[in-house]
Design a protein around this motif. Structure first.
Motif, PDB file in Angstrom:
ATOM      1  N   SER A 107      75.764 107.653  -8.693  1.00 40.29           N
ATOM      2  CA  SER A 107      76.714 107.934  -7.630  1.00 40.29           C
ATOM      3  C   SER A 107      77.082 106.626  -6.907  1.00 40.29           C
ATOM      4  N   GLN A 167      86.060 104.879  -8.097  1.00 41.39           N
ATOM      5  CA  GLN A 167      84.752 105.505  -8.335  1.00 41.39           C
ATOM      6  C   GLN A 167      84.729 106.141  -9.722  1.00 41.39           C
ATOM      7  N   GLN A 226      84.567 110.031 -10.196  1.00 35.64           N
ATOM      8  CA  GLN A 226      85.741 110.840  -9.837  1.00 35.64           C
ATOM      9  C   GLN A 226      86.723 110.950 -11.008  1.00 35.64           C
TER      10      GLN A 226
END
Ligand code: FES
Length: 235
Positions: free
Chosen positions: A26, A74, A77
């Protein structure tokens, strides 16, 4: 979790796709993934970056068909990850493109304040009101990543076209009340390679990672050019 990343590579002779599997966490960006590949899987993979924080503009690449900053995208995503060099720039190697022409065009429009009588020996303080600053502030946020030029349909067909990034820079200085270089810059942007070549596709504003709105700057520059020519005619 592991993600498959497809990278468009170019070795100076041929262009081809290469797939890599990268463990992702993450918060990991596309640039982090490229750095992981370079450090752990394939040291020959070439790409450009510097600040890692969306300031220098050097990491612009095409991610899933859209130009973006690799350091701000990111990875979790994205559904699939496909990375290519941005369009309308010559590819040097893998994801690295040639920006020489882009910066040469910037130099033509003199991307700095032009003052006729100031000297370094006797500097003059140039105070601006918040209202004066607001006129050009948005356009001063351009980080010269080239994303706008890479999607411009005119830039893709005409090498001499200045392109949205350069004309945004011109507009930024044209609206700065401290600048005295309007005559010099109007000559360039009103020429065949300037504002009148724009087809107003507006893709440039769609992809700008800093929301600078180059399409708006070009249209405003057109209005300024018309007013300038009319004033010149009646002088
Ligand atoms: Fe500087 Fe991405 S590395 S903008």
């Amino acid at each position: 979790m592991e993600v498959e990343i497809k990278v468009r590579r170019f070795n100076g002779e041929k262009s081809y796709w290469q797939k890599y599997r990268v463990p992702v966490l993450s918060g990991m960006t596309v640039l982090d993934a490229l750095l992981y590949i370079k450090e752990n899987i394939d040291a020959t993979l070439s790409f450009r970056y510097s600040c890692r924080m969306g300031v220098c503009g050097s990491c612009a690449v095409k991610i899933n068909n859209k130009p973006r900053l690799a350091c701000e995208t990111q990875i979790l995503q994205l559904k699939d990850v496909q990375i290519e060099p941005i369009n309308n720039f010559r590819v040097i190697k893998d994801l690295i493109t040639d920006f020489d022409d882009f910066f040469a065009k910037h130099r033509i429009v003199k991307p700095y304040l032009i003052r006729k009588n100031d000297s370094y020996e006797k500097p003059v303080e140039m105070i601006q009101t918040p209202k004066q600053l607001k006129k050009y502030y948005r356009y001063s946020l351009c980080i010269k990543c080239g994303a706008c030029n890479s999607v411009c349909p005119v830039s893709s067909t005409r090498d001499d076209y200045l392109g949205p990034a350069i004309m945004t820079t011109v507009y930024r200085f044209m609206t700065d009340n401290r600048d005295e270089g309007k005559d010099e810059r109007f000559k360039i942007v009103s020429s065949e390679r300037g504002v009148w070549r724009c087809h107003f596709a507006s893709e440039c504003s769609e992809v700008c990672p800093k929301n600078v709105e180059p399409a708006k700057a070009v249209q405003k520059l057109r209005i300024k050019s018309i007013i300038y020519e009319i004033k010149k005619f009646f002088k």
